[in-house]
Design a protein around this motif. Structure first.
Motif, PDB file in Angstrom:
ATOM      1  N   SER A 129      -6.014  10.771   0.129  1.00  8.45           N
ATOM      2  CA  SER A 129      -7.357  11.366   0.189  1.00  8.45           C
ATOM      3  C   SER A 129      -7.561  12.093   1.512  1.00  8.45           C
ATOM      4  N   GLY A 166       0.823  -1.199   0.000  1.00  9.48           N
ATOM      5  CA  GLY A 166       0.000   0.000   0.000  1.00  9.48           C
ATOM      6  C   GLY A 166       0.858   1.250   0.000  1.00  9.48           C
ATOM      7  N   LEU A 217      -3.686   0.395   3.756  1.00 10.09           N
ATOM      8  CA  LEU A 217      -4.389  -0.619   2.980  1.00 10.09           C
ATOM      9  C   LEU A 217      -5.798  -0.075   2.797  1.00 10.09           C
ATOM     10  N   GLY A 218      -6.092   0.386   1.602  1.00  5.36           N
ATOM     11  CA  GLY A 218      -7.327   1.138   1.414  1.00  5.36           C
ATOM     12  C   GLY A 218      -7.226   2.443   2.181  1.00  5.36           C
ATOM     13  N   ASP A 219      -8.246   2.711   3.008  1.00 12.61           N
ATOM     14  CA  ASP A 219      -8.230   3.927   3.818  1.00 12.61           C
ATOM     15  C   ASP A 219      -7.710   3.684   5.230  1.00 12.61           C
ATOM     16  N   GLU A 220      -7.278   2.458   5.537  1.00  9.04           N
ATOM     17  CA  GLU A 220      -6.868   2.126   6.904  1.00  9.04           C
ATOM     18  C   GLU A 220      -5.349   2.194   7.056  1.00  9.04           C
ATOM     19  N   GLN A 260      -8.098   9.560   4.265  1.00  4.68           N
ATOM     20  CA  GLN A 260      -6.840   8.967   4.733  1.00  4.68           C
ATOM     21  C   GLN A 260      -6.067   9.956   5.608  1.00  4.68           C
TER      22      GLN A 260
END
Length: 329
Positions: A248, A200, A279-282, A251
């Motif tokens: 983003s 990520g 990982l994604g937004d995490e 994030q």
């Protein structure tokens, strides 16, 4: 009256030369009208002040003082620029706390905890902070390659548990390469941590106490030209360090909140720089550095300057905070 400031540098780890560079920047930026700065070398074979003529003046470890031209110099504050042991693992912090000498570092407990990656990450899991899966190994223990791969998968990272600047770290793709990577990590420490590879966006988040307020600095995105953010990427220009990070708003909000939460949970003070992978937004926490690099090219100074904080102001605030919050006055 000018304050006597001991800028300590060197140390006992592979990060010795990096520490000297950080200390040189600190001494150059501190206000000479406000402070008398003394560069103090901390080495295995002795502690000393090196004057402009190259003469060494030993440090009296009984009270951390120095005698120069028959005049005893005591220090009002210690500015810690040592990366690795004994400046980042709690040893010198405890020493200065015993002597009641103000210093710019975090406390001895916080330094020891954060320097031990395994203990630090384990201590935060009860608070719901996400981390990579990990396998722990001490020198002399049986290396069970199948158990390691079952726990963390491939590829994985093999790291020295108590080391910085990516010394002793390898990214392993094949089972056959594990033993060599483990042997390399054991050259830096007798404890290692083997972590799951998280694919990520990597970011670095500086959190500091600046002028009395816990402040989260602009976030840096790390894009390594190499396979990962290794020593070459960190110190030899083989990476892009993009501040502010291209992430983003969701994030940014999550990692800003999380970095500040971690800083406050462990009762940090002074400078810190935490690394995360999204990982994604995490955001997943990798580690926290409590004596981050302080050259103008280093991440935390880059972030401070992006926030409109000059290095002069950043270093001055660290000393003022240490003096203001000195519990012994």
């Amino acid at each position: 009256m000018k304050k006597n400031i001991a800028v300590i540098m060197g140390g006992f780890s592979s990060e010795y030369e990096i520490s000297l560079k950080s200390a040189a920047v600190v001494m150059d930026k501190l206000d000479q009208n406000k402070y008398h700065c003394y560069g103090i070398y901390i080495q295995q074979d002795g502690w000393f002040y090196l004057d402009k003529n190259g003469a060494k003046h030993p440090i009296n470890k009984d009270d951390f003082s120095c005698t120069i031209d028959d005049v005893k110099v005591n220090f009002h504050c210690v500015f810690n620029a040592i990366h690795g042991t004994p400046g980042e693992d709690g040893l010198l912090q405890a020493y200065f706390e015993l002597l009641k000498v103000p210093h710019t570092s975090c406390g001895s407990y916080q330094a020891a905890l954060t320097f031990n990656k395994r203990d630090f990450l384990s201590s935060l899991k009860p608070y719901g902070i996400l981390c990579a899966k990990s396998y722990h190994l001490n020198q002399g223990e049986t290396i069970d390659e199948d158990a390691i791969i079952k726990k963390v998968g491939l590829p994985c990272f093999v790291k020295a548990n108590r080391a910085g600047s990516s010394f002793g770290i390898s990214k392993v793709y094949k089972k056959e390469a594990l033993n060599e990577a483990i042997a390399l990590a054991f050259k830096e420490d007798d404890e290692i941590i083997i972590e799951q590879f998280l694919d990520g966006t990597e970011v670095s988040v500086g959190v500091i106490t600046y002028q009395g307020k816990v402040t989260v600095l602009p976030i840096t995105e790390i894009v390594s030209d190499n396979d990962f953010f290794d020593y070459e990427a960190k110190y030899q220009g083989k990476s892009q360090e993009i501040t502010p990070a291209r992430i983003s708003n969701a994030q940014k909000e999550k990692v800003t909140h999380l970095a500040k939460k971690i800083y406050q949970l462990v009762k940090m003070k002074g400078f810190s720089r935490s690394e995360f992978i999204f990982l994604g937004d995490e955001p997943y926490l990798l580690e926290m550095n409590t004596t981050p690099g302080l050259t103008e090219e280093s991440l935390l100074p880059q972030q401070a300057m992006a926030a409109g904080i000059s290095l002069d102001a950043l270093f001055d605030s660290a000393i003022e905070e240490a003096l203001k919050n000195n519990p012994y006055i």
